[in-house]
Scaffold this motif. Structure first.
Motif, short mmCIF file in Angstrom:
data_model
loop_
_atom_site.label_atom_id
_atom_site.label_comp_id
_atom_site.label_asym_id
_atom_site.label_seq_id
_atom_site.Cartn_x
_atom_site.Cartn_y
_atom_site.Cartn_z
N GLN A 144 0.65 -1.29 0.04
CA GLN A 144 0.08 0.17 0.02
C GLN A 144 0.82 1.18 0.00
O GLN A 144 0.24 2.45 -0.12
N TYR A 173 -2.35 -5.15 4.73
CA TYR A 173 -1.98 -3.72 4.96
C TYR A 173 -1.86 -3.39 6.49
O TYR A 173 -2.82 -4.02 7.31
N TYR A 223 -3.05 -1.45 8.53
CA TYR A 223 -4.08 -0.94 9.56
C TYR A 223 -5.30 -1.63 9.10
O TYR A 223 -6.55 -1.14 9.21
N ASP A 224 -5.27 -3.01 8.62
CA ASP A 224 -6.46 -3.70 7.94
C ASP A 224 -6.60 -4.82 9.19
O ASP A 224 -6.04 -5.80 9.34
N SER A 275 -0.62 7.63 1.15
CA SER A 275 -1.15 6.33 1.53
C SER A 275 -1.96 6.47 3.01
O SER A 275 -2.98 5.99 3.15
N TRP A 276 -1.45 7.49 3.81
CA TRP A 276 -2.19 7.63 5.03
C TRP A 276 -3.36 8.34 4.82
O TRP A 276 -4.61 8.11 5.18
N GLU A 300 -5.15 8.06 1.82
CA GLU A 300 -6.15 7.54 1.03
C GLU A 300 -6.94 6.53 1.97
O GLU A 300 -8.00 6.19 1.78
N HIS A 301 -6.31 6.07 3.36
CA HIS A 301 -6.97 5.06 3.98
C HIS A 301 -7.38 5.76 5.20
O HIS A 301 -7.77 5.17 6.22
#
Length: 204
Positions: free
Chosen positions: A32, A89, A91-92, A159-160, A162-163
């Motif tokens: 990611q 990921y 944080y998933d 990336s931060w 987006e998530h």
């Protein structure tokens, strides 16, 4: 006797070649994290190479002495299990629930392709990394966590953003870093606070 040795050596070489070809698949496992230029996401092979190089550079900042060659091998092989298990990921939460089971099964298959002694050594390093207890494993984890944070910084927190990641999530993931290197932890906090101010990382 010599012919027998040659036959065994050939068998050994064939297993090593099979492993080398199999792990080429890691080049197609995309993470990611974006590259520093933000143009695309990095793959596991690029990530592992970056960690190995970083190990050489950052060793001097660790609180404990580490075996550099061992750490370099550890970070080069730590994500090979994702050939079978896929990238989870950071944080998933849902993916994390099955991550261990998937990765252990993958480690058994992939390292099992090698000659027994080499397979056992790689598996022992992978287990050591996962257990996160030794100085070498702590350094390897620091590298594995610091590198994506540096790339997030370079790619403007892409990336931060987006998530929808929060600072507390990043801190929780890195909660053991201060015990490994205070100066690296201070830099991580500095980067996080910078991206909160810029709106890329959510404050809590």
């Amino acid at each position: 006797m010599e012919q027998k040795q040659n036959t065994e050596q050939r068998k050994r070489l064939e297993k090593q070649i099979r492993f080398i070809i199999e792990v080429d698949k890691v080049k197609n496992i995309f993470r990611q994290t974006y590259l520093a230029d933000g143009q695309r996401k990095e793959n596991d092979a690029e990530h592992s190479w970056h960690l190995a190089l970083s190990a050489v550079l950052l060793k001097e900042h660790m609180k404990e002495e580490v075996d550099l060659a061992k750490v370099m091998i550890m970070v080069l092989i730590h994500d090979l299990v994702e050939i079978d298990a896929g990238d989870t990921y950071a944080y998933d939460a849902a993916g994390a629930a099955t991550k261990r089971e998937r990765e252990v099964k993958a480690a058994t298959r992939i390292f099992g392709l090698l000659p027994e002694d080499q397979g056992a050594y790689f598996r022992s390093l992978w287990d050591e990394f996962e257990e996160y207890e030794t100085a070498d494993a702590k350094f390897a984890h620091l590298l594995d966590n610091f590198q994506p944070l540096l790339l997030n910084d370079a790619s403007e927190g892409r990336s931060w953003e987006e998530h929808g990641v929060h600072k507390s999530q990043v801190c929780r993931r890195n909660e053991r870093i201060p015990d490994t290197s205070e100066i690296v932890w201070e830099k991580m906090l500095e980067i996080m606070d910078k991206h909160i101010a810029e709106g890329h990382l959510k404050a809590d």
